[in-house]
Design an enzyme around this catalytic site. Structure first.
Site, PDB file in Angstrom:
ATOM      1  N   TYR A  63       0.808  -1.229   0.000  1.00 13.68           N
ATOM      2  CA  TYR A  63       0.000   0.000   0.000  1.00 13.68           C
ATOM      3  C   TYR A  63       0.838   1.274   0.000  1.00 13.68           C
ATOM      4  CZ  TYR A  63      -3.607  -3.380   0.871  1.00 13.68           C
ATOM      5  OH  TYR A  63      -4.441  -4.457   0.735  1.00 13.68           O
ATOM      6  N   GLU A 133       8.425  15.139   0.028  1.00 13.51           N
ATOM      7  CA  GLU A 133       7.439  14.942   1.104  1.00 13.51           C
ATOM      8  C   GLU A 133       7.873  15.736   2.330  1.00 13.51           C
ATOM      9  OE1 GLU A 133       6.226  10.790   1.652  1.00 13.51           O
ATOM     10  OE2 GLU A 133       6.926  10.408  -0.361  1.00 13.51           O
ATOM     11  N   ASP A 240       2.661  -8.615  15.462  1.00 14.67           N
ATOM     12  CA  ASP A 240       2.942  -9.991  15.909  1.00 14.67           C
ATOM     13  C   ASP A 240       4.427 -10.230  16.204  1.00 14.67           C
ATOM     14  OD1 ASP A 240       0.272 -10.241  15.291  1.00 14.67           O
ATOM     15  OD2 ASP A 240       0.569 -11.507  13.532  1.00 14.67           O
ATOM     16  N   ARG A 308       6.152  14.958   9.976  1.00 15.52           N
ATOM     17  CA  ARG A 308       4.827  14.420  10.300  1.00 15.52           C
ATOM     18  C   ARG A 308       4.339  14.662  11.712  1.00 15.52           C
ATOM     19  NH1 ARG A 308       4.940   8.826   7.111  1.00 15.52           N
ATOM     20  NH2 ARG A 308       4.863   9.907   5.139  1.00 15.52           N
ATOM     21  N   LEU A 410      10.826   2.206   3.341  1.00 17.27           N
ATOM     22  CA  LEU A 410      11.145   1.208   2.308  1.00 17.27           C
ATOM     23  C   LEU A 410      12.664   1.143   2.154  1.00 17.27           C
ATOM     24  CD1 LEU A 410       8.371   2.210  -0.273  1.00 17.27           C
ATOM     25  CD2 LEU A 410       8.378   0.181   1.176  1.00 17.27           C
TER      26      LEU A 410
HETATM   27  P1  FAD Z   1       5.127  -5.438   5.637  1.00 15.63           P
HETATM   28  O1  FAD Z   1       5.233  -4.980   4.256  1.00 15.63           O
HETATM   29  O2  FAD Z   1       4.007  -4.934   6.441  1.00 15.63           O
HETATM   30  O3  FAD Z   1       5.064  -7.032   5.626  1.00 15.63           O
HETATM   31  C1  FAD Z   1       4.806  -7.743   6.810  1.00 15.63           C
HETATM   32  C2  FAD Z   1       4.542  -9.180   6.451  1.00 15.63           C
HETATM   33  O4  FAD Z   1       4.529  -9.988   7.612  1.00 15.63           O
HETATM   34  C3  FAD Z   1       3.195  -9.412   5.776  1.00 15.63           C
HETATM   35  O5  FAD Z   1       3.405 -10.299   4.727  1.00 15.63           O
HETATM   36  C4  FAD Z   1       2.348 -10.037   6.872  1.00 15.63           C
HETATM   37  O6  FAD Z   1       1.315 -10.850   6.396  1.00 15.63           O
HETATM   38  C5  FAD Z   1       3.407 -10.863   7.579  1.00 15.63           C
HETATM   39  N1  FAD Z   1       3.080 -11.214   8.958  1.00 15.63           N
HETATM   40  C6  FAD Z   1       2.797 -10.388   9.990  1.00 15.63           C
HETATM   41  N2  FAD Z   1       2.575 -11.104  11.100  1.00 15.63           N
HETATM   42  C7  FAD Z   1       2.717 -12.411  10.778  1.00 15.63           C
HETATM   43  C8  FAD Z   1       2.594 -13.644  11.483  1.00 15.63           C
HETATM   44  N3  FAD Z   1       2.237 -13.702  12.783  1.00 15.63           N
HETATM   45  N4  FAD Z   1       2.823 -14.797  10.818  1.00 15.63           N
HETATM   46  C9  FAD Z   1       3.132 -14.804   9.492  1.00 15.63           C
HETATM   47  N5  FAD Z   1       3.249 -13.663   8.774  1.00 15.63           N
HETATM   48  C10 FAD Z   1       3.051 -12.485   9.405  1.00 15.63           C
HETATM   49  N6  FAD Z   1       6.988   3.821   3.492  1.00 15.63           N
HETATM   50  C11 FAD Z   1       7.800   4.438   2.628  1.00 15.63           C
HETATM   51  O7  FAD Z   1       9.019   4.387   2.779  1.00 15.63           O
HETATM   52  N7  FAD Z   1       7.282   5.104   1.565  1.00 15.63           N
HETATM   53  C12 FAD Z   1       5.945   5.188   1.341  1.00 15.63           C
HETATM   54  O8  FAD Z   1       5.520   5.777   0.366  1.00 15.63           O
HETATM   55  C13 FAD Z   1       5.066   4.572   2.250  1.00 15.63           C
HETATM   56  N8  FAD Z   1       3.735   4.653   2.093  1.00 15.63           N
HETATM   57  C14 FAD Z   1       2.909   3.947   2.922  1.00 15.63           C
HETATM   58  C15 FAD Z   1       1.540   3.941   2.699  1.00 15.63           C
HETATM   59  C16 FAD Z   1       0.702   3.170   3.481  1.00 15.63           C
HETATM   60  C17 FAD Z   1      -0.785   3.170   3.227  1.00 15.63           C
HETATM   61  C18 FAD Z   1       1.244   2.382   4.520  1.00 15.63           C
HETATM   62  C19 FAD Z   1       0.358   1.519   5.374  1.00 15.63           C
HETATM   63  C20 FAD Z   1       2.605   2.401   4.775  1.00 15.63           C
HETATM   64  C21 FAD Z   1       3.450   3.185   3.984  1.00 15.63           C
HETATM   65  N9  FAD Z   1       4.826   3.208   4.194  1.00 15.63           N
HETATM   66  C22 FAD Z   1       5.649   3.862   3.324  1.00 15.63           C
HETATM   67  C23 FAD Z   1       5.435   2.365   5.206  1.00 15.63           C
HETATM   68  C24 FAD Z   1       5.971   1.100   4.525  1.00 15.63           C
HETATM   69  O9  FAD Z   1       5.084   0.689   3.523  1.00 15.63           O
HETATM   70  C25 FAD Z   1       6.158  -0.025   5.496  1.00 15.63           C
HETATM   71  O10 FAD Z   1       6.823   0.412   6.635  1.00 15.63           O
HETATM   72  C26 FAD Z   1       6.993  -1.147   4.869  1.00 15.63           C
HETATM   73  O11 FAD Z   1       6.407  -1.528   3.668  1.00 15.63           O
HETATM   74  C27 FAD Z   1       7.094  -2.308   5.823  1.00 15.63           C
HETATM   75  O12 FAD Z   1       7.656  -3.382   5.149  1.00 15.63           O
HETATM   76  P2  FAD Z   1       7.922  -4.725   5.951  1.00 15.63           P
HETATM   77  O13 FAD Z   1       8.463  -5.693   4.982  1.00 15.63           O
HETATM   78  O14 FAD Z   1       8.675  -4.432   7.174  1.00 15.63           O
HETATM   79  O15 FAD Z   1       6.459  -5.167   6.446  1.00 15.63           O
HETATM   80  C1  SIN Z   2       2.933   8.802   2.009  1.00 13.73           C
HETATM   81  O1  SIN Z   2       2.958   8.502   0.820  1.00 13.73           O
HETATM   82  O2  SIN Z   2       2.497   9.864   2.451  1.00 13.73           O
HETATM   83  C2  SIN Z   2       3.469   7.814   2.979  1.00 13.73           C
HETATM   84  C3  SIN Z   2       4.924   7.846   2.929  1.00 13.73           C
HETATM   85  C4  SIN Z   2       5.529   7.182   4.120  1.00 13.73           C
HETATM   86  O3  SIN Z   2       4.833   6.717   5.010  1.00 13.73           O
HETATM   87  O4  SIN Z   2       6.756   7.161   4.169  1.00 13.73           O
END
Ligand code: FAD
Ligand code: SIN
Length: 549
Positions: A63, A133, A240, A308, A410
């Site tokens: 997302y 941003e 989790d 923010r 990211l």
């Molecule tokens: P996630 O991508 O959340 O993946 C977590 C994974 O763990 C998922 O697959 C989930 O199903 C799995 N999981 C969780 N618990 C368990 C369990 N108990 N057992 C098995 N699997 C489990 N950041 C930026 O840098 N730029 C952006 O533009 C930006 N925009 C954003 C917009 C939105 C709407 C959101 C919600 C966040 C945004 N962020 C952005 C933040 C960023 O997207 C996230 O911090 C980042 O993607 C997290 O990646 P991750 O791999 O750590 O976790």
């Molecule tokens: C956004 O696009 O405003 C989210 C970016 C982020 O959470 O880093």
């Protein structure tokens, strides 16, 4: 080919009196950017199992809208500027060494994702179209329209399915980390050599709890937005990983710094909330109160593009002062064609609910968005538990301090999944699987007839956290939240002891745990810094310290 695959399968799956057990060199919990990037790298050195609790692509990553911050245009921008912006947003609590590492190594990691196939938008001259941003002094955000995360997730999954060493199990829910505790050895928070041997995971489709053994485990479970009532996070974000590590007596830090995104779409009844990317403010949109007045100049000279914590607090204050439910984001003066080119999904979304962004302003409110603290890790992604690593949003590396700079998340996940990979491949050949791990003990449990209780309790937790532990806090509110949550904790632990394990019940326990950690960390921080604003301590202390639990 068939034979090789059969041999691999037989090597990794065993049935014994210990129950169904799978063995892999590398076990990864989570299929967002952190888990998938790391998987692609370590898969060159051993067998890899990724488990994920929902469908393969469901994650916060999918997302992400705004994009990835990285220094790209060295004429206008520099590492020094990106470092300074990150430190400034972090309100004095970032680890400067970690900030330097992420900013300097970031561009190489972004290049890698581009080579795997991710497409970021370009200008007519062929250079990357860099967005801006809040808190960024320069344009440095690479993006794919307004759905950068989807593009990255799609790219990584495409590589993952091609890799012969990677098995991906979706709808597998990690319940608990396996340590010496499961062999009958006492493990406390003071135990120095706690070791991780894998996890117990619930196969949601069969209802069976499997033992997944590994040499090295990576927690990449993302954030915990659902500890609050309004969040931009998809429903998988229930903290989790943080809760599992805390239960296994690992170190967790800076949990009080939960970031609220200033501009989630105000659309009552929609859950989770739809995000209106900050990049729109970088594109020129302006925040106004309901009567059309600008207000951000009263709070910060960077106005709508301040970091923010400042913007979210300003909106919260204006809403409370005026008794209003939202503020407005004004895009009416922007070029329609360019807006649609950059933000097609947001344009469509607004249109679908009757908002014509060229005529109407967009109603927005702050919503829980990002966990800045989490599982404490070092500069190689190592947690305080041996053979256990953490990356991405669930980890606290020291990059974000008291408030994350937009689009640094990211980037952090890419940099630390690479650093963790470099560390684990060095030690892989010296490791062996642990023997004698017992199967999950489900004795004395019965099926939950009271699912509705779990749903109600989850809402109660979200209400407590939203009402008392939100953007503005006080000791009275925090203590009240603590007492209320303690009662819910006791009731839920009792239910857990006598109930067959389900994802819903595990998530509830984890949310309670995360709520407890946020409240406790906030109570021990006797100052207002970054995202932790406490009216009883309105100033920053001279010395910035992490809250380690
Ligand atoms: P996630 O991508 O959340 O993946 C977590 C994974 O763990 C998922 O697959 C989930 O199903 C799995 N999981 C969780 N618990 C368990 C369990 N108990 N057992 C098995 N699997 C489990 N950041 C930026 O840098 N730029 C952006 O533009 C930006 N925009 C954003 C917009 C939105 C709407 C959101 C919600 C966040 C945004 N962020 C952005 C933040 C960023 O997207 C996230 O911090 C980042 O993607 C997290 O990646 P991750 O791999 O750590 O976790
Ligand atoms: C956004 O696009 O405003 C989210 C970016 C982020 O959470 O880093």
């Amino acid at each position: 080919m068939f034979c090789i695959e059969m041999i691999q399968l037989l090597q990794s799956v065993t049935f014994s009196y210990f129950g169904l057990m799978k063995k892999y060199d590398f076990l990864i919990i989570g299929s967002g950017i952190a888990g998938l990037t790391y998987a692609l790298k370590v898969a060159e050195y051993g067998t890899v199992c990724i488990i994920t609790k929902a469908s393969e692509d469901e994650s916060n990553t999918k997302y992400a809208q705004g994009g990835v911050a990285a220094v790209w245009d060295f004429e206008e921008d520099s590492y020094k500027k990106h470092i300074a912006d990150t430190l400034d947003a972090g309100a004095g609590l970032c680890d400067e060494k970690i900030v330097e590492i992420v900013v300097r190594e970031g561009p190489q990691r972004v290049q890698e994702v581009i080579e795997w196939g991710a497409k970021f938008d370009k200008t007519k001259t062929g250079s990357y179209d860099l967005g801006r941003e809040g808190g960024h002094s320069e344009h440095r955000v690479l993006h794919h329209k307004d759905n950068t995360g989807l593009e990255i997730e799609r790219t990584l999954l495409k590589q993952i399915v091609k890799h012969p060493n990677i098995d991906m199990f979706s709808h597998y829910f990690a319940i608990d980390i396996i340590t010496q505790h499961h062999l009958g050895v006492e493990v406390t928070r003071r135990t120095k050599n706690t070791e991780c041997y894998g996890v117990y995971a619930l196969n949601v489709e069969t209802g069976e709890i499997e033992t997944l053994l590994s040499l090295i485990t990576l927690i990449a479970t993302g954030g915990a937005g659902h500890v609050y009532r309004n969040t931009t996070n998809p429903i998988i974000a229930t903290g989790d990983g943080v809760a599992m590590v805390y239960r296994a007596k690992g170190k967790v830090e800076n949990m009080e710094f939960y970031q609220f995104h200033p501009t989630a779409l105000y659309h009552p009844g929609e859950y989770p909330s739809y995000l209106i990317t900050e990049a729109i403010r970088g594109f020129g949109a302006i925040l106004r109160t309901k009567d059309g007045k600008e207000f951000m100049h009263l709070y910060d000279k960077r106005k709508s593009l301040a970091p923010r914590d400042i913007v979210a607090r300003a909106i919260d204050n204006e809403m409370k002062k005026r008794g209003e439910d939202y503020v407005l984001l004004d895009c009416r003066h922007l070029d329609k064609k360019k807006f649609i080119e950059h933000f097609p999904n947001i344009y469509e979304k607004c249109h679908s609910i009757g908002i014509d962004i060229m005529k109407d302003m967009i109603p927005v409110v702050p919503a829980a968005h990002y966990l800045c603290g989490g599982i404490r890790t070092d500069d190689r992604g190592r947690t305080s538990i041996k053979y256990l690593y953490a990356c991405g949003e669930c980890a606290s590396t020291g990059l974000h301090g008291a408030n994350r700079l937009a689009s640094n998340s990211l980037l952090e996940a890419m940099v630390f999944s690479h650093r963790a990979y470099l560390d684990v491949i060095k030690k892989l050949r010296t490791l062996t699987y642990k023997h004698g791990i017992p199967k999950w003990n489900a004795e004395g449990t019965f099926n939950p007839e009271e699912m509705v209780l779990i749903t109600f309790t989850r809402q109660e937790v979200q209400d407590i956290m939203s009402n008392y532990v939100g953007i503005v806090r006080s000791n009275l509110r925090l203590n009240r939240a603590f007492e209320r949550l303690e009662l819910i904790y006791r009731e839920t632990e009792e239910l857990y002891q006598r109930t067959v394990v389900s994802p819903e019940l595990c998530e509830l326990r984890n949310l309670i745990n995360v709520g407890y950690l946020i409240i406790r960390s906030s109570l021990v921080r006797h100052e207002s810094r970054g995202l932790n604003y406490n009216t009883d301590y309105p100033k920053k202390l001279k010395v910035a310290k992490n809250t380690v639990l």
